[in-house]
Design an enzyme around this catalytic site. Structure first.
Site, PDB file in Angstrom:
ATOM      1  N   GLN A   1      38.979  46.411  39.682  1.00 43.24           N
ATOM      2  CA  GLN A   1      39.058  45.533  38.526  1.00 43.24           C
ATOM      3  C   GLN A   1      38.388  46.103  37.289  1.00 43.24           C
ATOM      4  OE1 GLN A   1      37.918  41.894  41.105  1.00 43.24           O
ATOM      5  NE2 GLN A   1      39.071  41.034  39.410  1.00 43.24           N
TER       6      GLN A   1
ATOM      7  N   ASN B   1      34.966  41.497  50.913  1.00 40.41           N
ATOM      8  CA  ASN B   1      35.018  40.404  49.952  1.00 40.41           C
ATOM      9  C   ASN B   1      36.326  39.648  50.131  1.00 40.41           C
ATOM     10  OD1 ASN B   1      34.141  39.127  47.162  1.00 40.41           O
ATOM     11  ND2 ASN B   1      36.322  39.596  47.009  1.00 40.41           N
ATOM     12  N   GLU B   2      36.212  38.344  50.336  1.00 36.44           N
ATOM     13  CA  GLU B   2      37.375  37.447  50.415  1.00 36.44           C
ATOM     14  C   GLU B   2      38.524  38.012  51.251  1.00 36.44           C
ATOM     15  OE1 GLU B   2      36.682  35.075  46.197  1.00 36.44           O
ATOM     16  OE2 GLU B   2      38.472  36.318  46.435  1.00 36.44           O
TER      17      GLU B   2
ATOM     18  N   GLU C   1      42.397  41.057  36.446  1.00 38.82           N
ATOM     19  CA  GLU C   1      42.374  39.935  37.384  1.00 38.82           C
ATOM     20  C   GLU C   1      43.623  39.926  38.269  1.00 38.82           C
ATOM     21  OE1 GLU C   1      40.386  37.687  38.517  1.00 38.82           O
ATOM     22  OE2 GLU C   1      38.674  38.330  37.298  1.00 38.82           O
ATOM     23  N   TRP C   2      43.834  41.062  38.966  1.00 43.39           N
ATOM     24  CA  TRP C   2      44.874  41.153  39.974  1.00 43.39           C
ATOM     25  C   TRP C   2      46.234  40.731  39.440  1.00 43.39           C
ATOM     26  CZ3 TRP C   2      42.597  44.226  43.160  1.00 43.39           C
ATOM     27  CH2 TRP C   2      41.226  44.116  43.372  1.00 43.39           C
TER      28      TRP C   2
ATOM     29  N   HIS D   1      36.956  45.605  48.652  1.00 41.87           N
ATOM     30  CA  HIS D   1      37.414  44.557  47.744  1.00 41.87           C
ATOM     31  C   HIS D   1      38.891  44.804  47.440  1.00 41.87           C
ATOM     32  CE1 HIS D   1      35.796  41.439  44.722  1.00 41.87           C
ATOM     33  NE2 HIS D   1      37.119  41.398  44.646  1.00 41.87           N
TER      34      HIS D   1
ATOM     35  N   TYR E   1      34.987  28.407  43.539  1.00 48.36           N
ATOM     36  CA  TYR E   1      35.433  28.029  42.196  1.00 48.36           C
ATOM     37  C   TYR E   1      35.802  26.554  42.117  1.00 48.36           C
ATOM     38  CZ  TYR E   1      35.344  33.015  41.376  1.00 48.36           C
ATOM     39  OH  TYR E   1      34.915  34.314  41.251  1.00 48.36           O
TER      40      TYR E   1
ATOM     41  N   TRP F   1      30.338  35.500  38.467  1.00 47.77           N
ATOM     42  CA  TRP F   1      31.577  36.270  38.298  1.00 47.77           C
ATOM     43  C   TRP F   1      32.121  35.954  36.912  1.00 47.77           C
ATOM     44  CZ3 TRP F   1      33.753  40.125  40.981  1.00 47.77           C
ATOM     45  CH2 TRP F   1      34.996  40.572  40.527  1.00 47.77           C
TER      46      TRP F   1
ATOM     47  N   GLU G   1      29.959  34.775  44.212  1.00 51.65           N
ATOM     48  CA  GLU G   1      30.829  34.623  43.041  1.00 51.65           C
ATOM     49  C   GLU G   1      30.891  33.154  42.656  1.00 51.65           C
ATOM     50  OE1 GLU G   1      34.833  36.085  43.007  1.00 51.65           O
ATOM     51  OE2 GLU G   1      34.283  37.981  43.975  1.00 51.65           O
TER      52      GLU G   1
END
Length: 444
Positions: free
Chosen positions: A20, A165-166, A404-405, A121, A291, A397, A348
């Site tokens: 990123q 991560n995630e 952002e992907w 990631h 989030y 974050w 995050e």
């Protein structure tokens, strides 16, 4: 602003990830990742954006670390790009890539900041994907070899490690759906990828434990409450299934040694004798990204029986313009602490905004909505601590606006504005707010 009540030794941090921010996608021996390939497929990312340049952190890292020092954080969470240090994913290492992370880690330490290193990631080397990637059981060994390289090279200076991560996003969106690389939309591939990733986690924990004295090891999970779009039996069941796939399919086997009951039968064909013991290895902390809540509805035509739903009552917060749910953050912190019995670090939390809404005017970026969000969510964390949750740190974050992907550069999460044409950095008002929160809280 008043100080938050947090335990002694509480860690304040900021997070980024390699693909990123780094750019330099084809420089100094870096190999391609699945995201380099995915982002070039028409329609897969906003405006066809790629991470080829991103924030150009590969060349501008001294400026970024100076901002990190100015912010006053205790810790910096970053990821190593697997294809930068092992261009083919295995075999010969890339010295120039390793040297880059040496420079970053040394500078972070020189600034009096703790480096928190995340091994993965989402940037699987493309050459490994061509060998089956996460759908190939051998990937656990490939990942262990990569972890060994990282541990031996950086373990003399880095003590805090995250394996993944995630993983839910990387596998659910990348193998059951087409929203993330490698966009396979294949049910069998999804279950294989998820299970093999869990095996890789266990193998990496063992490697890090063996090679890094005093290592503090964890993994980072995206934990969000799941609600049915409407109150029907089918939607309630869909919510349980999505909760399992989104929140539990990694943390449960990695920490508790079992897959969640509602989906355990689906994983049985992929689990071999001894696998759960290989996956469930002792860890030291639980990383939680959060989030807001998500909604779902039953969908018999989808790979897993559910579809993303709509919030049935999207009431915007007056200061933010979006519906937000800080109480859900408190509740999720409580659930994770009770279920996994580990110290929790919020790894995050933050708020994105459209690129056209954040402009530099007179050398300043005003983002009162982000400040309002962060204020409410850090207070929600404070409430969880008051209620007995062992929360030991908070990482915002993100430090920088970045790639952002699938959203490309159309969504800004940073507390530092990045002009992607000139690469000029401008701290936003939220940067000053966060720095002030840290200082006030330290002083009590």
């Amino acid at each position: 602003m008043t100080a938050l009540k947090v335990p002694p030794g509480f860690v304040w941090g900021a997070s980024t990830s390699a693909y990123q921010i780094e750019g330099a996608a084809a420089e100094d021996g870096r190999g391609p990742s699945i995201w380099d390939i995915h982002s070039r497929i028409p329609g897969r990312t906003n405006n066809g954006d790629t991470g080829d340049v991103a924030c150009d952190h590969y060349h501008r890292w001294p400026e970024d670390l100076a901002l990190l020092k100015r912010l006053g954080v205790d810790a910096y969470r970053f990821s190593v790009a697997w294809p930068r240090v092992l261009p083919r994913g295995r075999g010969a290492a890339n010295d120039k890539g390793l040297d880059f992370y040496d420079r970053v880690i040394d500078a972070v330490l020189d600034a009096g900041i703790q480096p928190w290193l995340c091994l993965y990631h989402w940037d699987l080397p493309q050459r490994l994907h061509e060998l089956g990637g996460w759908t190939n059981r051998d990937v656990a060994g490939w990942f262990a070899d990569y972890a060994t390289l990282v541990a031996r090279r950086f373990g003399d200076r880095v003590r805090h490690f995250a394996t993944f991560n995630e993983p839910n996003v990387a596998t659910l969106f990348g193998y059951a759906m087409t929203w993330c690389a490698p966009a396979m939309a294949d049910r069998d591939a999804y279950f294989r990828a998820a299970h093999h990733l869990n095996l890789a986690h266990g193998a990496a924990v063992d490697v890090l434990r063996d090679h890094v004295k005093g290592a503090r090891i964890g993994a980072i999970y995206n934990m969000q409450p799941v609600h049915p779009e409407s109150d029907t039996a089918e939607n309630r069941h869909a919510a349980k299934v999505l909760d399992a796939h989104w929140n539990l399919v990694y943390a449960d086997p990695q920490i508790l040694g079992t897959y969640p009951a509602v989906v355990a039968g689906d994983f049985e064909p992929y689990v071999q004798a001894g696998d759960m013991a290989r996956i469930c290895r002792p860890v030291d902390w639980f990383g939680m990204n959060h989030y807001g809540p998500i909604w779902t509805r039953a969908d018999a035509d989808s790979q897993l029986g559910f579809a993303w739903g709509d919030n049935p009552n999207p009431v915007p917060h007056p200061d933010i313009g979006w519906p937000i749910y800080p109480d859900a953050f408190t509740a999720e912190l409580k659930r994770c602490a009770a279920r996994y019995r580990l110290p929790v670090y919020v790894t995050e939390n933050g708020m994105g905004r459209g690129a056209d809404e954040e402009k530099v005017v007179g050398g300043r970026v005003e983002d009162p909505y982000r400040i309002a969000y962060l204020k409410l969510y850090t207070q929600a964390m404070e409430q969880a601590i008051a209620d007995g949750v062992d929360v030991r740190g908070y990482f915002i974050w993100s430090l920088l606006d970045n790639y952002e992907w699938g959203s490309g550069y159309g969504n800004r999460f940073g507390i530092v504005h990045v002009d992607f044409a000139s690469q000029t950095r401008t701290p936003k008002d939220s940067f000053s707010w966060y720095a002030d929160l840290i200082q006030r809280t330290r002083k009590g």
